[in-house]
Design a protein around this motif. Structure first.
Motif, PDB file in Angstrom:
ATOM      1  N   LEU A  60       0.836  -1.205   0.000  1.00  0.00           N
ATOM      2  CA  LEU A  60       0.000   0.000   0.000  1.00  0.00           C
ATOM      3  C   LEU A  60       0.870   1.255   0.000  1.00  0.00           C
ATOM      4  N   LEU A  61       1.945   1.237   0.758  1.00  0.00           N
ATOM      5  CA  LEU A  61       2.853   2.384   0.786  1.00  0.00           C
ATOM      6  C   LEU A  61       3.481   2.618  -0.586  1.00  0.00           C
ATOM      7  N   ARG A  62       3.916   1.553  -1.238  1.00  0.00           N
ATOM      8  CA  ARG A  62       4.523   1.689  -2.581  1.00  0.00           C
ATOM      9  C   ARG A  62       3.507   2.180  -3.607  1.00  0.00           C
ATOM     10  N   ILE A  63       2.297   1.633  -3.546  1.00  0.00           N
ATOM     11  CA  ILE A  63       1.248   2.043  -4.484  1.00  0.00           C
ATOM     12  C   ILE A  63       0.917   3.519  -4.286  1.00  0.00           C
ATOM     13  N   ALA A  64       0.726   3.912  -3.036  1.00  0.00           N
ATOM     14  CA  ALA A  64       0.394   5.314  -2.745  1.00  0.00           C
ATOM     15  C   ALA A  64       1.510   6.247  -3.208  1.00  0.00           C
ATOM     16  N   ALA A  65       2.743   5.875  -2.959  1.00  0.00           N
ATOM     17  CA  ALA A  65       3.873   6.719  -3.378  1.00  0.00           C
ATOM     18  C   ALA A  65       3.914   6.855  -4.899  1.00  0.00           C
ATOM     19  N   ALA A  66       3.719   5.757  -5.608  1.00  0.00           N
ATOM     20  CA  ALA A  66       3.758   5.798  -7.071  1.00  0.00           C
ATOM     21  C   ALA A  66       2.623   6.629  -7.647  1.00  0.00           C
ATOM     22  N   LEU A  67       1.500   6.670  -6.947  1.00  0.00           N
ATOM     23  CA  LEU A  67       0.337   7.434  -7.412  1.00  0.00           C
ATOM     24  C   LEU A  67       0.291   8.835  -6.821  1.00  0.00           C
ATOM     25  N   ASP A  68       1.254   9.131  -5.946  1.00  0.00           N
ATOM     26  CA  ASP A  68       1.354  10.435  -5.302  1.00  0.00           C
ATOM     27  C   ASP A  68       0.084  10.776  -4.511  1.00  0.00           C
TER      28      ASP A  68
END
Length: 76
Positions: A60-68
């Motif tokens: 979830l952290l990686r997804i959120a970071a990639a989607l800003d």
């Protein structure tokens, strides 16, 4: 993963998956490219988007970071 989960959990999984998919598409990422930039296996991302799996917090952290976006945007 247990299949006898309450329906409200399955509903929340699908909601999360829909949000991830919508944001990924708005960002103009294919699943393949999104997998590359997040470092998450494409099949894992596909299962998250289809509401078939519970993502790890790290995912979830990686997804959120990639989607800003904040993680709360994904899970709210």
């Amino acid at each position: 993963m247990p299949r006898d989960l309450p329906e409200w959990i399955n509903d929340r999984r699908r909601d999360l998956g829909d949000r991830v998919r919508d944001l990924r598409i708005r960002a103009d990422y294919t699943q393949e490219h999104f997998a590359e930039i997040t470092g998450i296996d494409r099949r894992t991302l596909q299962r998250i988007e289809c509401g078939e799996s519970d993502p790890r917090y790290g995912h979830l952290l990686r997804i959120a970071a990639a989607l800003d976006v904040r993680v709360s945007v994904l899970v709210d």
